[in-house]
Motif scaffolding. Structure first.
Motif, PDB file in Angstrom:
ATOM      1  N   ASP A  38      -7.864   6.019   9.698  1.00 58.15           N
ATOM      2  CA  ASP A  38      -9.028   5.371   9.093  1.00 58.15           C
ATOM      3  C   ASP A  38      -9.317   5.947   7.701  1.00 58.15           C
ATOM      4  N   GLU A  39      -9.237   7.256   7.583  1.00 56.72           N
ATOM      5  CA  GLU A  39      -9.498   7.888   6.291  1.00 56.72           C
ATOM      6  C   GLU A  39      -8.433   7.510   5.271  1.00 56.72           C
ATOM      7  N   LEU A  40      -7.178   7.517   5.699  1.00 59.09           N
ATOM      8  CA  LEU A  40      -6.088   7.190   4.782  1.00 59.09           C
ATOM      9  C   LEU A  40      -6.149   5.745   4.311  1.00 59.09           C
ATOM     10  N   ARG A  41      -6.579   4.839   5.194  1.00 61.03           N
ATOM     11  CA  ARG A  41      -6.683   3.423   4.815  1.00 61.03           C
ATOM     12  C   ARG A  41      -7.702   3.238   3.700  1.00 61.03           C
ATOM     13  N   ALA A  42      -8.833   3.939   3.794  1.00 60.17           N
ATOM     14  CA  ALA A  42      -9.858   3.839   2.748  1.00 60.17           C
ATOM     15  C   ALA A  42      -9.345   4.402   1.425  1.00 60.17           C
ATOM     16  N   GLU A  43      -8.660   5.537   1.486  1.00 56.26           N
ATOM     17  CA  GLU A  43      -8.123   6.139   0.264  1.00 56.26           C
ATOM     18  C   GLU A  43      -7.044   5.258  -0.360  1.00 56.26           C
ATOM     19  N   ALA A  44      -6.225   4.631   0.490  1.00 58.98           N
ATOM     20  CA  ALA A  44      -5.184   3.729  -0.025  1.00 58.98           C
ATOM     21  C   ALA A  44      -5.800   2.512  -0.695  1.00 58.98           C
ATOM     22  N   LEU A  45      -6.897   2.024  -0.141  1.00 59.08           N
ATOM     23  CA  LEU A  45      -7.581   0.876  -0.750  1.00 59.08           C
ATOM     24  C   LEU A  45      -8.138   1.253  -2.115  1.00 59.08           C
ATOM     25  N   ASP A  46      -8.701   2.449  -2.234  1.00 63.13           N
ATOM     26  CA  ASP A  46      -9.183   2.919  -3.533  1.00 63.13           C
ATOM     27  C   ASP A  46      -8.045   2.994  -4.542  1.00 63.13           C
ATOM     28  N   ALA A  47      -6.906   3.547  -4.107  1.00 58.48           N
ATOM     29  CA  ALA A  47      -5.761   3.680  -5.002  1.00 58.48           C
ATOM     30  C   ALA A  47      -5.248   2.308  -5.446  1.00 58.48           C
ATOM     31  N   GLU A  48      -5.212   1.374  -4.514  1.00 61.97           N
ATOM     32  CA  GLU A  48      -4.762   0.013  -4.835  1.00 61.97           C
ATOM     33  C   GLU A  48      -5.694  -0.643  -5.854  1.00 61.97           C
ATOM     34  N   ARG A  49      -6.995  -0.445  -5.680  1.00 61.25           N
ATOM     35  CA  ARG A  49      -7.951  -1.037  -6.618  1.00 61.25           C
ATOM     36  C   ARG A  49      -7.843  -0.393  -7.998  1.00 61.25           C
ATOM     37  N   ARG A  50      -7.627   0.932  -8.041  1.00 57.52           N
ATOM     38  CA  ARG A  50      -7.442   1.596  -9.330  1.00 57.52           C
ATOM     39  C   ARG A  50      -6.205   1.073 -10.049  1.00 57.52           C
ATOM     40  N   GLU A  51      -5.135   0.847  -9.285  1.00 64.49           N
ATOM     41  CA  GLU A  51      -3.903   0.323  -9.877  1.00 64.49           C
ATOM     42  C   GLU A  51      -4.116  -1.083 -10.429  1.00 64.49           C
ATOM     43  N   MET A  52      -4.833  -1.926  -9.676  1.00 63.32           N
ATOM     44  CA  MET A  52      -5.102  -3.282 -10.150  1.00 63.32           C
ATOM     45  C   MET A  52      -5.972  -3.274 -11.396  1.00 63.32           C
ATOM     46  N   GLU A  53      -6.961  -2.381 -11.425  1.00 65.04           N
ATOM     47  CA  GLU A  53      -7.815  -2.289 -12.611  1.00 65.04           C
ATOM     48  C   GLU A  53      -7.024  -1.830 -13.824  1.00 65.04           C
ATOM     49  N   ALA A  54      -6.088  -0.884 -13.612  1.00 59.73           N
ATOM     50  CA  ALA A  54      -5.240  -0.424 -14.724  1.00 59.73           C
ATOM     51  C   ALA A  54      -4.366  -1.553 -15.242  1.00 59.73           C
ATOM     52  N   ARG A  55      -3.834  -2.353 -14.321  1.00 57.61           N
ATOM     53  CA  ARG A  55      -2.992  -3.489 -14.740  1.00 57.61           C
ATOM     54  C   ARG A  55      -3.806  -4.517 -15.513  1.00 57.61           C
ATOM     55  N   ARG A  56      -5.026  -4.778 -15.040  1.00 61.48           N
ATOM     56  CA  ARG A  56      -5.875  -5.718 -15.772  1.00 61.48           C
ATOM     57  C   ARG A  56      -6.184  -5.194 -17.168  1.00 61.48           C
ATOM     58  N   GLY A  57      -6.392  -3.873 -17.254  1.00 57.45           N
ATOM     59  CA  GLY A  57      -6.639  -3.278 -18.559  1.00 57.45           C
ATOM     60  C   GLY A  57      -5.458  -3.448 -19.492  1.00 57.45           C
ATOM     61  N   GLU A  58      -4.239  -3.288 -18.962  1.00 55.88           N
ATOM     62  CA  GLU A  58      -3.030  -3.460 -19.777  1.00 55.88           C
ATOM     63  C   GLU A  58      -2.891  -4.903 -20.259  1.00 55.88           C
ATOM     64  N   VAL A  59      -3.209  -5.837 -19.374  1.00 56.45           N
ATOM     65  CA  VAL A  59      -3.129  -7.250 -19.752  1.00 56.45           C
ATOM     66  C   VAL A  59      -4.130  -7.561 -20.866  1.00 56.45           C
ATOM     67  N   HIS A  60      -5.357  -7.063 -20.714  1.00 54.32           N
ATOM     68  CA  HIS A  60      -6.376  -7.306 -21.738  1.00 54.32           C
ATOM     69  C   HIS A  60      -5.969  -6.694 -23.079  1.00 54.32           C
ATOM     70  N   GLU A  61      -5.372  -5.500 -23.036  1.00 53.35           N
ATOM     71  CA  GLU A  61      -4.919  -4.857 -24.269  1.00 53.35           C
ATOM     72  C   GLU A  61      -3.804  -5.667 -24.924  1.00 53.35           C
ATOM     73  N   ALA A  62      -2.878  -6.189 -24.104  1.00 51.28           N
ATOM     74  CA  ALA A  62      -1.774  -6.987 -24.643  1.00 51.28           C
ATOM     75  C   ALA A  62      -2.294  -8.275 -25.285  1.00 51.28           C
ATOM     76  N   ILE A  63      -3.271  -8.906 -24.632  1.00 53.45           N
ATOM     77  CA  ILE A  63      -3.849 -10.133 -25.193  1.00 53.45           C
ATOM     78  C   ILE A  63      -4.552  -9.836 -26.515  1.00 53.45           C
ATOM     79  N   ALA A  64      -5.314  -8.747 -26.525  1.00 52.25           N
ATOM     80  CA  ALA A  64      -6.020  -8.375 -27.755  1.00 52.25           C
ATOM     81  C   ALA A  64      -5.050  -8.059 -28.873  1.00 52.25           C
ATOM     82  N   LEU A  65      -3.962  -7.352 -28.538  1.00 51.95           N
ATOM     83  CA  LEU A  65      -2.953  -7.034 -29.548  1.00 51.95           C
ATOM     84  C   LEU A  65      -2.284  -8.302 -30.085  1.00 51.95           C
TER      85      LEU A  65
END
Length: 371
Positions: A335-362
């Motif tokens: 149960d604890e690991l599932r919550a931590e994995a979900l946090d990690a997955e969301r951080r990764e998705m947010e980082a990818r969205r940030g990269e996409v936004h930077e590429a569009i802006a560039l």
């Protein structure tokens, strides 16, 4: 009733209260405690989180498909009553079932908040008071989460079920300090934890998956707390005192099993009550679902020392005795690991969205410079 009508709240217009029993305990031994409970207390402090920041409340939820679970997993699926429903009727049924289910989670979490506060008052050991104080905050957060989800995302709520209310009353009305532990940490929290896990694993919707995963991370500590405290205490009880606790467990498990029938939903929607209750009692999905819901309770009851032939017979009659071998430690670690994995997955998705936004802006900047 119309498809947009909300259930009638018989309990919502007045507070539910009853005289308190038992004693408040002070202790003047401040310098010692059980290492296992003090470690759990430290973990409880370290793992506090803000529900308004950790959960993405911007996610949309369809009130008539809040969980996105397959149709064949619904408890009433396959019954004659279900077969009579139109497509719109099935959507409305899903909304009422989700409203009922999450409302019971909400009411149970308020009960857990009050029970953990009662434990702080009544338990004689300071290390238990320390940990229970962190649980009060955890449960307040859970009430906040479920209340917001029910009100903002489903837009419909149900009053507390009579079976849950009865068990909460028995848990809080006892004079012995260990009954809030036994009723809440072992029975109500144990069943809720299993229900959260089933829904967490079945839902395809990100917001309820976040809610359930993060709450389960807290609940894993709460069940561990109950096990540690009660296992020590029950070693010293007489056979008569243990028999009284076993009576409480057997009655409580029957109340928890009966709580799952959702009769308030069928009554509210004007369904054939006899047919629905018969199907919920004996239908194949609900039999399997009930067994899964006792995955956390049965091994915990065994672990704390309430494992007489009478208890084993009661569980055998309920068809859940074989769950005694479940590994609670591994379940809680998962149960604890599932919550931590979900946090990690969301951080990764947010980082990818940030990269996409930077590429569009560039790209826009480059196009502007080219002109």
């Amino acid at each position: 009733m119309s498809s947009t009508s909300a259930p009638t709240h018989q309990d919502s217009e007045r507070a539910w209260s009853f005289p308190m029993r038992g004693e408040d305990h002070f202790t003047w031994s401040y310098g010692s405690g059980r290492e296992s409970l003090l470690n759990l207390y430290q973990k409880g402090k370290d793992k506090q989180w803000d529900s308004s920041r950790r959960v993405d409340w911007s996610l949309e939820v369809d009130p008539c498909d809040a969980l996105g679970t397959p149709e064949h997993t619904l408890g009433l699926y396959g019954s004659r009553q279900y077969g009579k429903l139109s497509a719109e009727g099935k959507r409305e049924l899903r909304r009422h079932m989700a409203a009922w289910e999450f409302s019971q989670f909400l009411h149970g979490e308020q009960g857990a908040m009050i029970c953990s506060a009662r434990i702080v008052e009544s338990v004689p050991d300071l290390d238990s008071k320390f940990y229970a104080s962190t649980q009060v905050m955890d449960e307040a957060r859970h009430v906040e989460l479920f209340s917001r989800f029910v009100e903002e995302k489903i837009g419909m709520s149900y009053p507390i079920s009579p079976h849950l209310k009865a068990l909460l009353g028995e848990t809080l009305n006892g004079s012995d300090w260990d009954l809030p532990y036994l009723g809440m940490q072992v029975l109500i929290e144990g069943l809720a934890l299993a229900a959260f896990g089933i829904l967490r694993d079945r839902t395809t919707k990100p917001l309820p998956k976040q809610l359930l995963s993060y709450i389960m991370q807290d609940e894993a500590r709460h069940v561990a707390f109950g096990r540690l405290a009660l296992r020590d205490h029950y070693k010293n009880l007489s056979s008569r005192e243990l028999a009284e606790r076993e009576d409480f467990v057997i009655e409580g498990c029957h109340l928890m099993r009966d709580r799952l029938r959702m009769q308030e939903v069928w009554e509210n929607l004007g369904f054939d009550m006899k047919e629905c209750m018969e199907y919920m009692n004996h239908g194949p999905r609900m039999r399997a679902f009930r067994s899964l819901l006792f995955t956390r309770i049965v091994p915990c009851v065994k672990d704390i020392g309430l494992w007489s032939p009478r208890i084993r017979q009661a569980y055998d009659d309920m068809g859940v005795l074989d769950l005694a071998g479940a590994d609670l430690v591994k379940l809680m670690e998962s149960d604890e690991l599932r919550a931590e994995a979900l946090d990690a997955e969301r951080r990764e998705m947010e980082a990818r969205r940030g990269e996409v936004h930077e590429a569009i802006a560039l790209a826009r900047e480059t196009a502007t410079d080219g002109r």
